[in-house]
Design a protein around this motif. Structure first.
Motif, PDB file in Angstrom:
ATOM      1  N   GLU A 148       4.267  -2.681 -14.325  1.00 51.78           N
ATOM      2  CA  GLU A 148       3.915  -3.032 -12.945  1.00 51.78           C
ATOM      3  C   GLU A 148       4.776  -4.192 -12.453  1.00 51.78           C
ATOM      4  N   ARG A 149       4.981  -5.148 -13.316  1.00 50.12           N
ATOM      5  CA  ARG A 149       5.817  -6.287 -12.955  1.00 50.12           C
ATOM      6  C   ARG A 149       7.250  -5.836 -12.662  1.00 50.12           C
ATOM      7  N   GLU A 150       7.767  -4.979 -13.540  1.00 51.44           N
ATOM      8  CA  GLU A 150       9.126  -4.470 -13.359  1.00 51.44           C
ATOM      9  C   GLU A 150       9.258  -3.722 -12.036  1.00 51.44           C
ATOM     10  N   ALA A 151       8.253  -2.923 -11.699  1.00 52.66           N
ATOM     11  CA  ALA A 151       8.289  -2.158 -10.448  1.00 52.66           C
ATOM     12  C   ALA A 151       8.301  -3.091  -9.239  1.00 52.66           C
ATOM     13  N   ALA A 152       7.478  -4.140  -9.278  1.00 51.03           N
ATOM     14  CA  ALA A 152       7.421  -5.090  -8.163  1.00 51.03           C
ATOM     15  C   ALA A 152       8.733  -5.855  -8.024  1.00 51.03           C
ATOM     16  N   VAL A 153       9.289  -6.260  -9.157  1.00 52.18           N
ATOM     17  CA  VAL A 153      10.563  -6.985  -9.139  1.00 52.18           C
ATOM     18  C   VAL A 153      11.675  -6.086  -8.604  1.00 52.18           C
ATOM     19  N   ASN A 154      11.740  -4.854  -9.094  1.00 50.50           N
ATOM     20  CA  ASN A 154      12.799  -3.948  -8.670  1.00 50.50           C
ATOM     21  C   ASN A 154      12.709  -3.606  -7.189  1.00 50.50           C
ATOM     22  N   LYS A 155      11.494  -3.530  -6.680  1.00 52.82           N
ATOM     23  CA  LYS A 155      11.321  -3.243  -5.253  1.00 52.82           C
ATOM     24  C   LYS A 155      11.911  -4.365  -4.401  1.00 52.82           C
ATOM     25  N   GLU A 156      11.660  -5.613  -4.793  1.00 50.97           N
ATOM     26  CA  GLU A 156      12.197  -6.743  -4.044  1.00 50.97           C
ATOM     27  C   GLU A 156      13.711  -6.866  -4.252  1.00 50.97           C
ATOM     28  N   ILE A 157      14.163  -6.547  -5.451  1.00 53.51           N
ATOM     29  CA  ILE A 157      15.601  -6.573  -5.717  1.00 53.51           C
ATOM     30  C   ILE A 157      16.338  -5.610  -4.794  1.00 53.51           C
ATOM     31  N   ALA A 158      15.781  -4.424  -4.603  1.00 54.52           N
ATOM     32  CA  ALA A 158      16.415  -3.431  -3.729  1.00 54.52           C
ATOM     33  C   ALA A 158      16.566  -3.968  -2.311  1.00 54.52           C
ATOM     34  N   VAL A 159      15.563  -4.707  -1.854  1.00 51.38           N
ATOM     35  CA  VAL A 159      15.624  -5.294  -0.502  1.00 51.38           C
ATOM     36  C   VAL A 159      16.723  -6.354  -0.434  1.00 51.38           C
ATOM     37  N   ILE A 160      16.775  -7.205  -1.437  1.00 50.78           N
ATOM     38  CA  ILE A 160      17.775  -8.278  -1.466  1.00 50.78           C
ATOM     39  C   ILE A 160      19.189  -7.709  -1.524  1.00 50.78           C
ATOM     40  N   GLU A 161      19.372  -6.687  -2.340  1.00 52.39           N
ATOM     41  CA  GLU A 161      20.696  -6.087  -2.470  1.00 52.39           C
ATOM     42  C   GLU A 161      21.146  -5.453  -1.157  1.00 52.39           C
ATOM     43  N   LYS A 162      20.216  -4.797  -0.458  1.00 56.38           N
ATOM     44  CA  LYS A 162      20.563  -4.183   0.826  1.00 56.38           C
ATOM     45  C   LYS A 162      20.889  -5.241   1.872  1.00 56.38           C
TER      46      LYS A 162
END
Length: 716
Positions: A148-162
């Motif tokens: 769950e932590r990984e999913a939340a982190v990856n979701k925010e990472i995708a936003v930052i990268e975009k």
């Protein structure tokens, strides 16, 4: 109670003045606060802004990641790139044929039109970085599972990268540091039109071979050169004859003054991976379970490749690159076993963990940290035998071209078989190209021997953890001799020739694919490799959160003394000095911090694959034709030592003096300090570098390619 996350900005104020300058792989954006004063005392003459600046050109603009795994540097205003010979090895081998064997004979392009484009090669420029720890960590909480932590982190990472890629202009990567306690994003720009300019013959570029690998004294010309091309506006572009050499924002001047003991030495590069926070249980697991299996599996693959490589130059080219990569880590892992055992690294870590555990179980800390050490040790206890199993299987996958075929070509054929006619027409060219590339790097008789030997090793040595069901079944039926089974497998599989794959593309059938014995075997092993029991899955979840808390707690309690993040293929700076090792009778140099051409010639063995030398070099040595590259002592220096902190991925990194001028090229470490990925040895750890004067002598004097040197900015 301190906050959950201590930002690096805060820890800056806590850095002791006694931090050893030669230890650490540092972020460029914090050099001014963390390191600049120490570096100045040691000989740095640059400002922090001349090393790293977003708005003005700086040293970071001359450093590139080379093809995702090494480092390189810009050394001319026309996009000339210098890296190691072993980093360019794949590209050089690809350009070579039995008739024009550039790997064996060397090559220097007489003009720009003669520079050769490998099929896939890129360099990555670093643009900027920033801290997004607070933003990402606000999205997680302690009640989350690791998934769950990984999913939340990856979701925010995708936003930052975009947000930061400017519509696809840049590649953006958000990476965790301090075991997920901090996060930073990195912005890069990739250039994909990179062409081979030149390489010394393999007898120089790989002199000493596996025997000298990771050893000192060294005598090798481990370098190669490429050029970056761009469109007319200087932007990245696919290969085109209309592209022009890139005009980089900064290129490194080359200093011919040489080095001496205690000279300042600075290295910028992309170190791949260190694990200096690794718990004692992880070190013990590697030394006793994982690495011995890695070493044995590598040797099995290498021995079976070598049988065929020795048969002809053509077959040697087929396996040269794979063999070199496997051999490099084979010796590295054995060196790590020896070094970690010799220095009792696991015991030292265990003592630190005992101290931490006492702190963790104080009333104020127990709720948060009390179970950390117990969870970590439980995980390693459950996975020791699996680590052995996985490393045997990984070396099968690494050395056999067909071990992972179920997830590579097999997956593509599966999707192809399920697609409609129109989609198949679109897919076929890419699959054909993939298969063509695959068969350039294999020889069926060799592949049979490799797979049969690796299956036997895996099935008979991984007894503490169950092997893949199909492998075990076939083994029992054949007394664990897989030779006949593999021969039958290859005869009946569609994956063992380009013609068979082409026939499948013409007449696709899911039934044919799912019944293919090599496809079934590969998927059986891959599925088994990724399967985790419920107990291990639970322990792995607890381990992930506990390891993160261990690192946080070690920093908070000051029991841990490391102030820099582990390497993870992001741009770092290390600094130290030119520094000798104790006197060694194998080195004829006056000081054991450099080697000479005299020493290289003394190692010469005519016809020997590792220690042969070109006749021309022997003649030039005899006549002392060193030109402007001779040292003040009259000899030609070949390699030198510094005490910089580097690891894999730093291969090809520039070694710079206090003015930011190129004095050498990093290519190796020493076997005595192979524990360096886990713990830094202040006494023994060294970086082995090619003296830049030897690089230029090989190009200009030995190879008669002075036009390449004339491109560079030379400082005498």
């Amino acid at each position: 109670m301190k906050k959950l996350i201590l930002s690096l900005i805060v820890t800056i104020m806590l850095v002791p003045t006694s931090v050893k300058a030669d230890e650490g792989m540092w972020f460029l954006m914090f050099i001014e606060r963390l390191n600049h004063r120490d570096m100045q005392k040691m000989g740095l003459q640059l400002t922090a802004q001349e090393i790293y600046s977003i708005n003005n050109h700086s040293l970071k603009d001359a450093i590139v990641q080379f093809n995702g795994g090494c480092t390189a540097e810009m050394i001319s205003k026309d996009g000339l790139v210098l890296t190691n010979h072993h980093c360019g090895y794949d590209a050089i081998a690809e350009m070579s044929t039995a008739e024009k064997n550039y790997l064996k004979d060397g090559y220097w392009a007489p003009d720009r039109k003669s520079e050769m484009k490998p099929s896939s090669l890129f360099v990555r420029f670093f643009v900027r970085m920033d801290d997004v720890s607070k933003r990402i960590l606000e999205k997680v909480n302690p009640s989350m599972t690791e998934l769950e932590r990984e999913a939340a982190v990856n979701k925010e990472i995708a936003v930052i990268e975009k947000e930061n890629n400017e519509g696809g202009k840049y590649t953006v990567s958000v990476r965790p540091f301090f075991q997920g306690n901090e996060y930073y994003y990195f912005v890069y720009q990739d250039y994909k039109d990179v062409r081979l300019v030149g390489t010394p013959p393999e007898s120089l570029g790989k002199f000493g071979g596996d025997t000298d690998n990771w050893e000192w004294p060294r005598h090798t010309a481990d370098f190669s050169m490429f050029r970056v091309y761009a469109d007319a506006s200087g932007n990245p572009a696919d290969y085109s004859t209309s592209n022009v050499p890139l005009q980089p924002k900064h290129h490194l001047p080359v200093n011919l003054g040489g080095v001496k003991e205690n000279d300042f030495a600075m290295i910028l590069g992309y170190p791949g991976r260190t694990n200096r926070w690794m718990p004692s249980g992880g070190i013990e697991q590697n030394v006793k379970f994982a690495y011995p299996a890695w070493v044995e599996g590598s040797k099995t693959g290498m021995d079976n490749m070598k049988k065929y490589m020795n048969q002809s130059d053509a077959l040697n080219l087929v396996y040269a690159s794979k063999f070199a990569g496997v051999a490099n880590y084979w010796k590295n892992r054995q060196g790590m076993i020896d070094a970690l055992s010799k220095f009792g690294t696991a015991k030292s870590k265990a003592k630190q963990e005992e101290k931490f555990n006492k702190w963790a179980n104080l009333p104020a800390n127990k709720a948060k940290y009390g179970n950390v050490i117990g969870n970590i040790n439980k995980f390693y206890g459950l996975t020791n035998e699996k680590a052995r199993h996985d490393n045997y299987l990984q070396q099968l996958f690494r050395t056999s071209a067909f071990g992972t075929v179920g997830r590579t070509v097999g997956k593509q054929l599966e999707n192809y078989a399920k697609a409609d006619a129109a989609k198949r027409t679109q897919m076929a060219p890419a699959i054909t190209e993939m298969v063509d590339e695959m068969f350039k790097e294999l020889h069926i008789p060799a592949e049979k021997d490799i797979l049969a030997a690796q299956l036997k090793l895996y099935a008979t040595k991984s007894k503490g953890y169950a092997v893949a069901p199909m492998v075990e079944k076939i083994g029992k039926e054949n007394n664990y001799d897989y030779t006949n089974y593999v021969n039958t497998l290859f005869d009946s599989s569609i994956f063992t020739s380009k013609e068979k794959v082409a026939e499948f593309l013409a007449n696709p059938s899911e039934a044919t694919l799912t019944a293919d014995p090599l496809y079934v075997l590969s998927n059986d092993m891959l599925t088994h490799f990724t399967t985790r029991s419920e107990a291990i899955t639970k322990a792995q979840n607890d381990f992930g959160s506990s390891f993160r808390l261990l690192v946080e707690g070690l920093r908070e309690s000051k029991i841990g003394t490391i102030k820099y993040p582990d390497a993870n293929s992001t741009l770092r700076l290390s600094y130290g000095k030119v520094r000798s090792l104790p006197a060694d009778k194998r080195n004829d140099a006056k000081v054991n911090n450099y080697t000479t051409l005299d020493g290289q010639v003394k190692k010469y063995k005519k016809g020997d694959q590792e220690f042969d030398l070109p006749v021309r070099l022997l003649e030039m040595h005899k006549n002392k034709e060193f030109g402007r590259y001779a040292d003040k002592d009259g000899s030609l220096h070949v390699n030198f030592l510094s005490d910089n902190d580097i690891t894999g991925g730093n291969s090809g990194s520039p070694v710079l003096n206090g003015k930011g001028e190129l004095i050498g090229l990093a290519f190796d470490g020493n076997i005595e300090a192979m524990a360096g990925d886990v713990i830094f040895d202040k006494k023994l750890q060294r970086t082995i570098n090619v003296d830049i004067r030897y690089v230029l002598w090989v190009i200009e004097n030995f190879s008669n390619a002075k036009h390449i040197v004339d491109e560079m900015t030379i400082v005498k």
